[in-house]
Design a protein around this motif. Structure first.
Motif, PDB file in Angstrom:
ATOM      1  N   LYS A 267      -2.567   8.908  -8.295  1.00 38.34           N
ATOM      2  CA  LYS A 267      -3.778   9.532  -8.836  1.00 38.34           C
ATOM      3  C   LYS A 267      -4.471  10.395  -7.789  1.00 38.34           C
ATOM      4  O   LYS A 267      -4.922  11.500  -8.065  1.00 38.34           O
ATOM      5  CB  LYS A 267      -4.761   8.454  -9.322  1.00 38.34           C
ATOM      6  N   GLU A 268      -4.552   9.864  -6.566  1.00 40.78           N
ATOM      7  CA  GLU A 268      -5.182  10.640  -5.493  1.00 40.78           C
ATOM      8  C   GLU A 268      -4.364  11.884  -5.176  1.00 40.78           C
ATOM      9  O   GLU A 268      -4.916  12.955  -4.919  1.00 40.78           O
ATOM     10  CB  GLU A 268      -5.329   9.777  -4.223  1.00 40.78           C
TER      11      GLU A 268
ATOM     12  N   GLU B  84       2.740  12.764 -10.557  1.00 36.99           N
ATOM     13  CA  GLU B  84       2.286  11.394 -10.771  1.00 36.99           C
ATOM     14  C   GLU B  84       3.450  10.467 -11.105  1.00 36.99           C
ATOM     15  O   GLU B  84       3.595   9.393 -10.520  1.00 36.99           O
ATOM     16  CB  GLU B  84       1.241  11.382 -11.900  1.00 36.99           C
TER      17      GLU B  84
ATOM     18  N   ASN C  45       5.014   7.427  -8.761  1.00 37.53           N
ATOM     19  CA  ASN C  45       5.010   6.057  -9.269  1.00 37.53           C
ATOM     20  C   ASN C  45       6.405   5.447  -9.302  1.00 37.53           C
ATOM     21  O   ASN C  45       6.608   4.299  -8.942  1.00 37.53           O
ATOM     22  CB  ASN C  45       4.362   6.004 -10.659  1.00 37.53           C
TER      23      ASN C  45
ATOM     24  N   GLU D 283       0.840  -1.182   0.000  1.00 36.72           N
ATOM     25  CA  GLU D 283       0.000   0.000   0.000  1.00 36.72           C
ATOM     26  C   GLU D 283       0.886   1.246   0.000  1.00 36.72           C
ATOM     27  O   GLU D 283       1.870   1.310   0.736  1.00 36.72           O
ATOM     28  CB  GLU D 283      -0.906   0.020   1.235  1.00 36.72           C
ATOM     29  N   THR D 284       0.515   2.197  -0.835  1.00 39.54           N
ATOM     30  CA  THR D 284       1.270   3.444  -0.924  1.00 39.54           C
ATOM     31  C   THR D 284       0.665   4.468   0.029  1.00 39.54           C
ATOM     32  O   THR D 284      -0.550   4.559   0.146  1.00 39.54           O
ATOM     33  CB  THR D 284       1.184   3.992  -2.359  1.00 39.54           C
TER      34      THR D 284
ATOM     35  N   ARG E  49      -3.475   7.449  -1.148  1.00 37.80           N
ATOM     36  CA  ARG E  49      -3.031   6.057  -1.299  1.00 37.80           C
ATOM     37  C   ARG E  49      -2.576   5.721  -2.711  1.00 37.80           C
ATOM     38  O   ARG E  49      -2.281   4.572  -3.016  1.00 37.80           O
ATOM     39  CB  ARG E  49      -4.172   5.105  -0.894  1.00 37.80           C
ATOM     40  N   SER E  50      -2.552   6.713  -3.587  1.00 37.00           N
ATOM     41  CA  SER E  50      -2.047   6.467  -4.948  1.00 37.00           C
ATOM     42  C   SER E  50      -1.616   7.786  -5.549  1.00 37.00           C
ATOM     43  O   SER E  50      -2.008   8.860  -5.078  1.00 37.00           O
ATOM     44  CB  SER E  50      -3.153   5.856  -5.819  1.00 37.00           C
TER      45      SER E  50
END
Lengths: 95, 477
Positions: B163-164, B223, B227, B4-5, B160-161
């Protein structure tokens, strides 16, 4: 609380102060003395006391958002050791 | 293992003041090096910082917009470190008592709404700029940016990502521009962020060790950098290594993050209250004033657009992502007096397309809202057809003329004289006996040919609907 010589050297480095190796021990002793004083003060119960941010019981005065400073680059740069193209030159700082 | 990020962002928004946070030097972008760096900004001996009241007002406006607690009493501290673009040897910032406390912001990711906590927002001064090229082994320092007011907006590690994180950053970006507290110009560095990234096995409560990726100045870089960083950390852990808590830089050319400080010691900023500045007291009246200055906020506007104009979510987002776009849209609707659907279609279609193609935003549109509304009004009242409208749009884009002037000058007015259209239709039918034959024998497709011919002869000025109806009628005979 006693400071070690390593701690004294680290503090000096953080403050970019050059100190003589032979003085480190006495610095350690003197600085430890200051910390001991702080420790003594820390032992006082201050639960009911609001931490003080400034010794003066006054609030910050504010400035109106206006440009009031004229360009004085030539004056300031006359004191600089090295300038080029309007920039202050310093020893290279990037790795 | 499933990972989990965990991401938290520190966003730096340059506040839209005319002068610096602690001096009267200009904050205008793009000046000659060091012409906007006064004695205070240079950290010369004997100077005293004085807080710019507007910087405080703008910070407050942000605070009330996210429903945050506002500190009645806030303090400036010195953050000590040595770097040539920080002439004082410390940055004036806020540490224990920031002006804006805990608040919240809702983001939408893939149709889901998620609440992100804002830990705090504090006022601080920006540093100068170091230029490392072209000076024979020396670095050049430009201190124009030194002392520019920044609002550092710190989030909780709630994302948590990548994208978020991007959705959150975009949300703050939209918000600060709505509030008029920051111009949001990312190329000029007015809006940038640092990302704290860590990973942990899914289900684990404790956070993993985080790395901080500094100075991300575009949504795309945020982003990509996150990543990359997530992959890197998972790789390390899975191959038995640990993640080091450190500051890293994102290199967009190589699309990777790199450790910034190799041997230097961990940051030790030794914060302490700045004796040059007194505590800032925020009264209830000041907070009320900030509330009074709040415009309609992005979420509220989006909701209203959906209800009032019947647009879908996606269109509403498009129309409200900037206040300028929303204002333009509403100005067009009210000035054109035509139905909303036509305005929406042209706004999100032709205008948005042309702006995109030319890399312009709505404030730079060559067609101001009044001239755009003028065009739409002529479509709505059938003065011109949709096809001709595209031609008029082109002319509007490249000139200062109004739609009416263009239509007049170029004779683009739709032919409303049915007699004239009729005559042309008769002509087309008479000259194309073969196609008429085909049509009558059941080849419906040929119908398009007739419409095309008529439109060609009328130079597109006939109303297509009318032509269709009349053609059908005539061909029946």
């Amino acid at each position: 609380m006693a400071l070690t010589t390593e701690e004294v050297n680290k503090i000096a480095y953080l403050a970019r102060l050059g100190i003589d190796e032979q003085d480190v021990d006495s610095y350690a002793k003197e600085l430890s003395g200051i910390l001991n004083l702080v420790e003594q003060m820390s032992s006082v119960n201050t639960e009911q006391v609001t931490p003080m941010a400034h010794p003066m019981d006054q609030v910050q005065r504010l400035r109106v958002d206006e440009v009031t400073e004229a360009d004085q680059r030539a004056l300031f740069q006359a004191q600089a050791p090295d300038v080029e193209a309007g920039l202050y030159l310093v020893p290279k700082v990037i790795d | 293992m499933e990972w989990e990020t965990v991401i938290g962002l520190e966003i730096h928004a340059q506040l839209a003041t005319k002068s610096k946070i602690f001096s009267g030097a200009s904050t205008a972008y793009g000046a000659e090096p060091n012409t906007q760096a006064c004695a205070v900004d240079l950290g010369l001996p004997g100077v005293l910082p004085v807080l710019n009241e507007q910087a405080m007002h703008l910070a407050l406006r942000f605070g009330v917009a996210i429903g945050a607690e506002i500190a009645p009493y806030s303090v400036f501290s010195r953050k000590n470190y040595f770097y040539p673009d920080l002439p004082k040897g410390y940055q004036i910032s806020q540490f224990e008592l920031p002006i804006v406390g805990q608040g919240v912001l809702d983001i939408e990711v893939e149709g889901e709404t998620k609440r992100i906590g804002v830990t705090r927002a504090h006022l601080e001064e920006d540093a100068g700029k170091s230029l490392h090229e072209d000076f024979q082994g020396l670095s050049g320092i430009d201190l124009n940016r030194a002392g520019t007011p920044l609002l550092e907006i710190v989030s909780e590690p709630d994302m948590r990502s990548a994208k978020e994180a991007v959705a959150y950053m975009k949300k703050i970006h939209t918000l600060v521009r709505y509030l008029g507290i920051c111009d949001g110009n990312m190329q000029e560095g007015s809006f940038r962020c640092d990302a704290n990234v860590s990973v942990r096995p899914k289900g684990q409560a404790e956070f993993g060790t985080r790395a901080e990726v500094k100075n991300l100045n575009s949504f795309r870089f945020v982003e990509k950098a996150i990543n990359y960083e997530v992959e890197r950390q998972i790789d390390r852990i899975e191959s038995g290594l640990s993640v080091v808590q450190e500051t890293r830089l994102y290199d967009s050319d190589l699309d990777e993050t790199r450790s910034m400080r190799s041997k230097e010691e961990a940051n030790d900023y030794r914060y302490f209250p700045d004796p040059d500045l007194l505590p800032v007291v925020i009264t209830e009246a000041l907070i009320e004033q900030a509330r009074g200055e709040l415009p309609e906020l992005p979420d509220a506007k989006k909701l209203r657009f959906k209800e009032q104009y019947g647009v879908d979510e996606e269109t509403a987002v498009l129309l409200t992502h900037s206040k300028d776009t929303a204002d333009y849209y509403e100005a067009v609707i009210s000035a054109s007096g035509c139905e909303v659907k036509l305005c929406t279609n042209w706004m999100t279609g032709h205008l948005a397309g042309a702006l995109n193609k030319n890399g312009l935003d709505i404030t730079q549109s060559p067609i101001e809202h009044a001239r755009f509304a003028g065009l739409l009004a002529r479509i709505a009242d059938n003065t011109i057809s949709g096809k001709i409208a595209k031609q008029v749009f082109e002319e509007l884009w490249h000139s200062d003329q109004t739609a009416d002037e263009i239509i007049d000058q170029k004779g683009l007015k739709q032919i409303t004289d049915t007699g004239a259209i009729e005559a042309i239709i008769d002509e087309v039918i008479a000259n194309n006996a073969g196609q008429v034959e085909q049509y009558l024998s059941g080849k419906d497709k040929v119908f398009g040919f007739f419409v095309g011919q008529v439109m060609k002869l009328t130079q597109g000025k006939a109303n297509p609907g009318e032509v269709n109806a009349m053609l059908k009628e005539k061909l029946k005979r």
